[in-house]
Design a protein around this motif. Structure first.
Motif, mmCIF file in Angstrom:
data_model
loop_
_atom_site.group_PDB
_atom_site.id
_atom_site.type_symbol
_atom_site.label_atom_id
_atom_site.label_comp_id
_atom_site.label_asym_id
_atom_site.label_seq_id
_atom_site.Cartn_x
_atom_site.Cartn_y
_atom_site.Cartn_z
ATOM 1 N N ALA A 44 0.812 -1.214 0.000
ATOM 2 C CA ALA A 44 0.000 0.000 0.000
ATOM 3 C C ALA A 44 0.845 1.263 0.000
ATOM 4 O O ALA A 44 0.302 2.370 -0.084
ATOM 5 C CB ALA A 44 -0.929 -0.001 1.206
ATOM 6 N N GLY A 45 2.158 1.112 0.137
ATOM 7 C CA GLY A 45 3.028 2.275 0.049
ATOM 8 C C GLY A 45 3.714 2.660 1.339
ATOM 9 O O GLY A 45 4.580 3.544 1.338
ATOM 10 N N LEU A 46 3.352 2.039 2.449
ATOM 11 C CA LEU A 46 4.035 2.339 3.700
ATOM 12 C C LEU A 46 5.387 1.636 3.728
ATOM 13 O O LEU A 46 5.598 0.628 3.054
ATOM 14 C CB LEU A 46 3.192 1.888 4.890
ATOM 15 N N ALA A 47 6.284 2.174 4.526
ATOM 16 C CA ALA A 47 7.615 1.577 4.584
ATOM 17 C C ALA A 47 8.131 1.585 6.016
ATOM 18 O O ALA A 47 7.739 2.435 6.829
ATOM 19 C CB ALA A 47 8.588 2.337 3.670
ATOM 20 N N GLY A 48 9.010 0.627 6.311
ATOM 21 C CA GLY A 48 9.705 0.590 7.587
ATOM 22 C C GLY A 48 8.791 0.463 8.776
ATOM 23 O O GLY A 48 7.771 -0.240 8.742
ATOM 24 N N PRO A 49 9.105 1.192 9.864
ATOM 25 C CA PRO A 49 8.307 1.094 11.094
ATOM 26 C C PRO A 49 6.842 1.456 10.907
ATOM 27 O O PRO A 49 5.977 0.915 11.596
ATOM 28 C CB PRO A 49 9.001 2.079 12.038
ATOM 29 N N GLN A 53 3.847 -0.833 12.252
ATOM 30 C CA GLN A 53 2.873 -0.316 13.205
ATOM 31 C C GLN A 53 1.456 -0.461 12.682
ATOM 32 O O GLN A 53 0.533 -0.835 13.419
ATOM 33 C CB GLN A 53 3.180 1.158 13.497
ATOM 34 N N ALA A 54 1.262 -0.192 11.402
ATOM 35 C CA ALA A 54 -0.066 -0.336 10.811
ATOM 36 C C ALA A 54 -0.510 -1.795 10.818
ATOM 37 O O ALA A 54 -1.683 -2.103 11.070
ATOM 38 C CB ALA A 54 -0.057 0.213 9.383
ATOM 39 N N ALA A 55 0.431 -2.719 10.557
ATOM 40 C CA ALA A 55 0.098 -4.145 10.569
ATOM 41 C C ALA A 55 -0.292 -4.605 11.966
ATOM 42 O O ALA A 55 -1.241 -5.379 12.145
ATOM 43 C CB ALA A 55 1.284 -4.954 10.047
ATOM 44 N N LEU A 56 0.413 -4.106 12.987
ATOM 45 C CA LEU A 56 0.084 -4.468 14.365
ATOM 46 C C LEU A 56 -1.292 -3.932 14.762
ATOM 47 O O LEU A 56 -2.053 -4.595 15.475
ATOM 48 C CB LEU A 56 1.149 -3.931 15.318
#
Length: 241
Positions: A44-49, A53-56
């Motif tokens: 979706a375009g997010l990267a790194g932490p 965090q979004a997955a958690l």
């Protein structure tokens, strides 16, 4: 990117009575689900932490996850679901079975030693007397401490572990074993006469109860200290996600 270890969730499940094998399987499934969610966030375009965090957040709060898992009785360990069977009934055949196995081993050692002339009669008698002391005084403590430690590890009500200790100590106190140069025998017996019962409880049953309680307490403290150290390490790993 490191994946979360869910140390607190695993500890919550174990404290709630989930069997360790099932807890490991649930943690494996949870990590696999987290990996799928993380992949989706990365796509979706997010990267790194930020992606982690979004997955958690999508995975859900660990306490809420714990409540959902603990609400499933099929995940609980046998000793948590049926403590009366594990800690009240199982000790009844456990000690006789282990004692009989030890007695059979003793007789087998004696037969082999005599046939092959591996030891002198005096050495053989000393060995048999050492085994007798182990069977009468050490074996009951080991079995009782093991059952109480299991109860503590499964977060079962303390009374069940103490009941196992009391029953196994009683078996040990009422068991006798005779070792003579040409005779090895064993039996179980108890008299309700105060002159017989009082010394039996005072000199055999009570010391076994005290020793088993002490051993199980020390074992649980060592196990929990090791788990605490492991949690500290895993929490440090979680913080890097």
């Amino acid at each position: 990117m490191p994946e979360p270890q869910f140390a607190l969730l695993r500890r919550r499940l174990l404290d709630g009575g989930i069997a360790p094998r099932r807890a490991r399987r649930l943690m494996h499934e949870l990590r696999a689900h987290f990996a799928d969610l993380l992949a989706g966030q990365l796509q979706a375009g997010l990267a790194g932490p930020a992606a982690a965090q979004a997955a958690l957040q999508r995975l859900g709060d660990q306490e809420a996850l714990a409540r959902q898992m603990l609400a499933r009785p099929e995940l609980l360990s046998w000793s948590r679901r049926w403590p009366w069977a594990i800690y009240a009934l199982a000790p009844l055949p456990l000690f006789p079975a282990m004692f009989s196995l030890l007695l059979a081993t003793t007789v087998g050692i004696g037969w082999v030693t005599q046939k092959l002339q591996l030891a002198s009669p005096a050495d053989f008698l000393s060995l048999m007397r050492a085994i007798r002391l182990f069977a009468l005084y050490v074996l009951p403590v080991m079995l009782a401490a093991a059952m109480a430690t299991l109860a503590g590890r499964r977060s079962v009500a303390p009374g069940w572990g103490l009941l196992s200790i009391a029953l196994l100590a009683l078996w040990g106190a009422t068991t006798n074993m005779t070792v003579l140069p040409h005779l090895i025998g064993a039996g179980v017996g108890m008299s309700l006469h105060p002159r017989v019962l009082a010394p039996l409880l005072l000199y055999r049953w009570l010391p076994t109860v005290v020793a088993a309680t002490a051993v199980s307490t020390i074992s649980l403290r060592l196990l929990r200290a090791r788990e605490h150290d492991s949690q500290v390490t895993e929490n440090g790993t979680d913080a890097t996600c």
